[in-house]
Scaffold this motif. Structure first.
Motif, PDB file in Angstrom:
ATOM      1  N   LEU A 109      33.458  -4.090  76.741  1.00 50.99           N
ATOM      2  CA  LEU A 109      35.068  -4.634  76.702  1.00 50.99           C
ATOM      3  C   LEU A 109      35.573  -3.218  76.100  1.00 50.99           C
ATOM      4  O   LEU A 109      36.986  -3.216  76.263  1.00 50.99           O
ATOM      5  CB  LEU A 109      35.043  -5.395  75.612  1.00 50.99           C
ATOM      6  CG  LEU A 109      34.410  -6.393  75.672  1.00 50.99           C
ATOM      7  CD1 LEU A 109      34.998  -8.387  74.630  1.00 50.99           C
ATOM      8  CD2 LEU A 109      34.980  -7.128  77.179  1.00 50.99           C
ATOM      9  N   GLN A 140      28.546  -5.882  74.892  1.00 54.14           N
ATOM     10  CA  GLN A 140      29.643  -6.765  74.713  1.00 54.14           C
ATOM     11  C   GLN A 140      31.188  -5.280  73.674  1.00 54.14           C
ATOM     12  O   GLN A 140      31.199  -4.834  74.715  1.00 54.14           O
ATOM     13  CB  GLN A 140      30.117  -7.879  74.295  1.00 54.14           C
ATOM     14  CG  GLN A 140      31.309  -7.829  74.134  1.00 54.14           C
ATOM     15  CD  GLN A 140      31.501  -9.720  74.196  1.00 54.14           C
ATOM     16  OE1 GLN A 140      30.719 -10.486  73.933  1.00 54.14           O
ATOM     17  NE2 GLN A 140      32.594 -10.482  73.716  1.00 54.14           N
ATOM     18  N   GLU A 141      29.905  -4.612  73.177  1.00 55.41           N
ATOM     19  CA  GLU A 141      30.411  -3.792  72.175  1.00 55.41           C
ATOM     20  C   GLU A 141      29.964  -3.063  72.194  1.00 55.41           C
ATOM     21  O   GLU A 141      30.167  -1.529  70.992  1.00 55.41           O
ATOM     22  CB  GLU A 141      30.656  -4.553  70.553  1.00 55.41           C
ATOM     23  CG  GLU A 141      31.973  -6.208  70.807  1.00 55.41           C
ATOM     24  CD  GLU A 141      33.319  -5.705  71.440  1.00 55.41           C
ATOM     25  OE1 GLU A 141      33.619  -4.314  71.328  1.00 55.41           O
ATOM     26  OE2 GLU A 141      33.509  -6.458  71.546  1.00 55.41           O
ATOM     27  N   LYS A 174      31.865 -14.418  69.747  1.00 59.13           N
ATOM     28  CA  LYS A 174      32.523 -13.302  70.546  1.00 59.13           C
ATOM     29  C   LYS A 174      33.148 -13.831  72.105  1.00 59.13           C
ATOM     30  O   LYS A 174      33.614 -12.924  72.488  1.00 59.13           O
ATOM     31  CB  LYS A 174      31.633 -12.201  70.233  1.00 59.13           C
ATOM     32  CG  LYS A 174      30.597 -12.211  71.351  1.00 59.13           C
ATOM     33  CD  LYS A 174      29.587 -11.442  71.301  1.00 59.13           C
ATOM     34  CE  LYS A 174      27.972 -11.504  71.897  1.00 59.13           C
ATOM     35  NZ  LYS A 174      28.846 -11.472  73.360  1.00 59.13           N
ATOM     36  N   LYS A 218      35.993 -16.307  71.597  1.00 56.07           N
ATOM     37  CA  LYS A 218      37.083 -15.517  70.139  1.00 56.07           C
ATOM     38  C   LYS A 218      38.698 -16.185  69.900  1.00 56.07           C
ATOM     39  O   LYS A 218      39.947 -15.904  69.828  1.00 56.07           O
ATOM     40  CB  LYS A 218      37.632 -14.199  70.830  1.00 56.07           C
ATOM     41  CG  LYS A 218      36.440 -13.373  70.739  1.00 56.07           C
ATOM     42  CD  LYS A 218      37.268 -11.993  71.885  1.00 56.07           C
ATOM     43  CE  LYS A 218      36.052 -11.176  72.439  1.00 56.07           C
ATOM     44  NZ  LYS A 218      36.472 -10.002  71.522  1.00 56.07           N
ATOM     45  N   GLU A 272      38.476  -9.714  65.328  1.00 53.87           N
ATOM     46  CA  GLU A 272      38.227 -11.759  65.263  1.00 53.87           C
ATOM     47  C   GLU A 272      37.595 -12.082  63.616  1.00 53.87           C
ATOM     48  O   GLU A 272      38.437 -12.635  63.665  1.00 53.87           O
ATOM     49  CB  GLU A 272      36.622 -11.768  65.827  1.00 53.87           C
ATOM     50  CG  GLU A 272      36.298 -11.266  67.351  1.00 53.87           C
ATOM     51  CD  GLU A 272      35.242 -11.578  68.321  1.00 53.87           C
ATOM     52  OE1 GLU A 272      34.106 -11.764  67.213  1.00 53.87           O
ATOM     53  OE2 GLU A 272      35.112 -11.190  68.806  1.00 53.87           O
ATOM     54  N   SER A 284      35.303  -9.232  85.597  1.00 55.56           N
ATOM     55  CA  SER A 284      34.354  -8.595  84.822  1.00 55.56           C
ATOM     56  C   SER A 284      33.900  -8.342  85.515  1.00 55.56           C
ATOM     57  O   SER A 284      32.803  -8.903  86.897  1.00 55.56           O
ATOM     58  CB  SER A 284      33.544  -8.592  83.868  1.00 55.56           C
ATOM     59  OG  SER A 284      32.486  -9.045  83.931  1.00 55.56           O
ATOM     60  N   CYS A 295      31.243 -14.326  78.425  1.00 53.85           N
ATOM     61  CA  CYS A 295      31.446 -13.219  77.881  1.00 53.85           C
ATOM     62  C   CYS A 295      32.869 -12.669  77.946  1.00 53.85           C
ATOM     63  O   CYS A 295      34.001 -12.228  77.024  1.00 53.85           O
ATOM     64  CB  CYS A 295      30.816 -12.462  76.980  1.00 53.85           C
ATOM     65  SG  CYS A 295      29.019 -13.762  76.257  1.00 53.85           S
ATOM     66  N   ALA A 311      37.208 -12.514  78.320  1.00 51.96           N
ATOM     67  CA  ALA A 311      37.862 -11.365  77.866  1.00 51.96           C
ATOM     68  C   ALA A 311      38.807 -11.145  78.251  1.00 51.96           C
ATOM     69  O   ALA A 311      39.940 -10.048  78.164  1.00 51.96           O
ATOM     70  CB  ALA A 311      36.893 -10.176  77.230  1.00 51.96           C
ATOM     71  N   PRO A 346      43.126 -16.775  73.289  1.00 51.26           N
ATOM     72  CA  PRO A 346      42.093 -15.380  72.194  1.00 51.26           C
ATOM     73  C   PRO A 346      42.572 -14.628  71.508  1.00 51.26           C
ATOM     74  O   PRO A 346      43.913 -14.050  72.391  1.00 51.26           O
ATOM     75  CB  PRO A 346      40.921 -15.899  73.478  1.00 51.26           C
ATOM     76  CG  PRO A 346      42.240 -15.459  74.499  1.00 51.26           C
ATOM     77  CD  PRO A 346      42.640 -16.197  75.071  1.00 51.26           C
ATOM     78  N   ARG A 404      42.090 -10.038  71.016  1.00 51.69           N
ATOM     79  CA  ARG A 404      41.452  -9.293  71.806  1.00 51.69           C
ATOM     80  C   ARG A 404      42.637  -7.936  70.806  1.00 51.69           C
ATOM     81  O   ARG A 404      42.566  -7.791  70.248  1.00 51.69           O
ATOM     82  CB  ARG A 404      42.003  -8.868  73.332  1.00 51.69           C
ATOM     83  CG  ARG A 404      43.287  -8.302  73.567  1.00 51.69           C
ATOM     84  CD  ARG A 404      43.969  -8.742  74.987  1.00 51.69           C
ATOM     85  NE  ARG A 404      42.663  -8.322  75.840  1.00 51.69           N
ATOM     86  CZ  ARG A 404      43.125  -6.998  76.714  1.00 51.69           C
ATOM     87  NH1 ARG A 404      44.075  -6.994  75.806  1.00 51.69           N
ATOM     88  NH2 ARG A 404      42.453  -6.368  77.687  1.00 51.69           N
TER      89      ARG A 404
END
Lengths: 375, 375
Positions: free
Chosen positions: A279, A318-319, B41, B44, B67, B282, B348, B352, B371, B373
């Motif tokens: 992300l 994701q993170e 996640k 969100k 979040e 994505s 996911c 996003a 959501p 971010r």
């Protein structure tokens, strides 16, 4: 403020490098006798577009109608929407056309022409249009070798509802290159295909005012734009690890980076983990054709001055970002809590992951700029 | 409103499917005697988290402090931040801890412990912490087979500054599976590693209240969670084309999709182009280990009722999606301007990319949810 004070992951824009890149491309295009209509999709940010148009006529290129609305509101008066116009967005295009000196759209399909003409017949709105041409990328665009493409251009130019501007292409195949020489060849092909097609159209009685080309690799290396009227590179503002790898620029020309913080050390695996994952960087696999070991970006020192080739961003979730050493990592150099700065593979996609950019000179934070997102 | 009225690309959330997925997982965890602390996640989004916690104690899991702040403001009182706490975010964690019944952080490194203790010593704030354990994914976490991991847990449990909650893991290796049977084996490993490590800690005199596990694949198939106290799946709310491919769910369980519009037809190349590219889907490459032909998602009819396996989203650039037929495309079925609905590989990451979700039942739009971010 210093970088140390930023929350991470943070998007950094090196102002010195952006100014150098924008000045350099503007001068390059002037020297080659070509107007610059820079693409703004890489950053989607008004302050940066203003740097891009310096020394040229002020026209820009956008990839979404959201960008078009933002830049129109910011005072840009000549905008080309360089995406095949979706027919369910014709009303919005008409509205932008009525607000601006010129809002150009592009198409390559008779159904879109039919819908534009129907709308125009009903409302009286005239559309400024380009015919999208395939110069070898094979993503969209008409085939310039086909007679049908000439007939279609003639139809566009004869429509009472359209202001036919000319032809437009994107040499995206330049991203498949491995070297500067290969990019030069693609640049030659891009120009030759377009100039030849323009001449063929003119011989068929079609007026072609604009011959529009542009990709950052080709516009960064070409030495000849004869017959081309405008160029639309965009990524050159930031460049990125991909462009540096294929030879469009060097790593020190990359203006966009992501600042992350080390959250874990795993000496058994010769690995660091940082607080930036897919992300923050996007998952662009990068120039694997040119460098199979590229990972997801290139490391530079936090002051932006030097490369740090000893580290590789090998995988992301994701993170989480997982960083391995090319050799054994000296873990004392990267303690938990320390920051790392990474030039992503693809700045257009990585920049779009952030709601704000921190504008920096070396490790000083000067300002904060915001991009637009969505469609 | 009908889907036809939406601007594209648009994020669609099928409410019937979300309700079915959340109910099913809540019942599953209750039947297995395990509390559900769902991860948020994937979406969100407050409205969806409220559906996730029905029938359970109300605790949730987050991946970012952004979040955490959103859900705290929305009334959630027990939140676990399931990412190794970056030491430059300790102040924010302390602040969340003071607002909530419980805000738990996790760590696996002595440097983070040192910083937490230093902060706590200075401010008097006590932190609720989990020890992150590696159950075979090898991303982060301590090795449960090492004596050092036991000593570290003992140190956490003896710290006057910490409320040591227990141990926590994520069996991300389940995403490398190809079949339900393989996922079942990973689920068994996840549970066994954690229960054995908890028992080892207890024998060493460490109090372990919580044994926390969870990945959507393992929690979707496991039949045994004995010794586990809480589960933290998240993706199951939406599932996605990846999960359907490896056997966690079927395509009809996928609640998140992206609606796009056809902008071009290229019969010579057996190809359609749509107005959704890497900024909508994505670039998650998907379950290529299980299905090398997966492309970037799975097509369903616009009413969401049936799969359309005849199309493949093969490549993307920033705004363009290139769709090829598995056999010859019947171009009359997909005219320019028509809509297509695609379940992305990884919900996911795709979710996003959007600032809002259109909540739908079949092809009716019921509501719009937003959501959060950023970080």
């Amino acid at each position: 403020m210093k970088l140390r004070a930023l929350k991470t992951p943070a998007a950094l824009v090196d102002l010195d490098v952006v100014e150098r890149n924008t000045t350099h491309m503007a001068e390059r295009m002037a020297r080659l006798g070509c107007r610059l209509r820079p693409h703004v999709k890489t950053h989607k940010c008004v302050e940066i577009a203003r740097l891009q148009v310096r020394g040229h006529f002020g026209g820009i290129t956008v990839s979404t109608l959201a960008e078009a609305r933002l830049f129109a509101a910011a005072g840009f008066r000549d905008i080309t929407y360089a995406f095949p116009l979706p027919i369910n967005r014709i009303e919005e295009a008409a509205s932008l056309g009525s607000q601006l000196d010129r809002f150009s759209v592009l198409l390559d399909h008779p159904a879109t022409l039919h819908e534009l003409e129907t709308h125009s017949h009903r409302t009286g709105v005239r559309f400024s249009v380009f015919l999208k041409v395939d110069c070898g990328y094979h993503r969209v665009g008409v085939d310039p070798d086909r007679d049908e493409s000439v007939w279609f251009a003639a139809k566009l130019s004869q429509s009472p509802h359209l202001d036919f501007r000319g032809i437009l292409t994107h040499a995206g195949q330049s991203y498949r290159c491995r070297t500067l020489e290969e990019i030069s060849r693609v640049a030659g092909q891009e120009r030759e295909v377009m100039v030849a097609f323009a001449n063929r159209l003119r011989q068929a009685g079609v007026r072609v005012d604009e011959v529009s080309v542009g990709s950052t690799p080709t516009m960064s290396v070409t030495q000849d734009l004869e017959g081309v009227t405008e160029a639309r590179p965009g990524n050159y503002v930031f460049y990125d690890a991909f462009q540096a790898s294929i030879g469009s620029c060097s790593l020190s020309d990359c203006a966009f980076s992501v600042l992350v913080t080390v959250v874990g050390q795993y000496p058994d695996r010769n690995k660091l983990v940082v607080d930036g994952g897919s992300l923050a960087f996007s998952l662009d696999p990068g120039p694997r054709h040119a460098d199979p070991e590229c990972g997801y970006g290139s490391f530079i020192t936090t002051d932006g001055r030097r490369p740090m080739p000893e580290l590789r961003l090998v995988s992301m979730s994701q993170e989480h970002g997982q960083i391995y050493g090319r050799g054994p990592i000296d873990f004392e150099r990267y303690p938990v809590g320390s920051q790392l700065r990474i030039v992503p593979n693809h700045s257009c996609l990585a920049a779009a992951m952030f709601d704000r950019y921190h504008v920096v000179r070396e490790d000083h934070v000067l300002d904060e700029w915001s991009p637009i997102r969505g469609w």
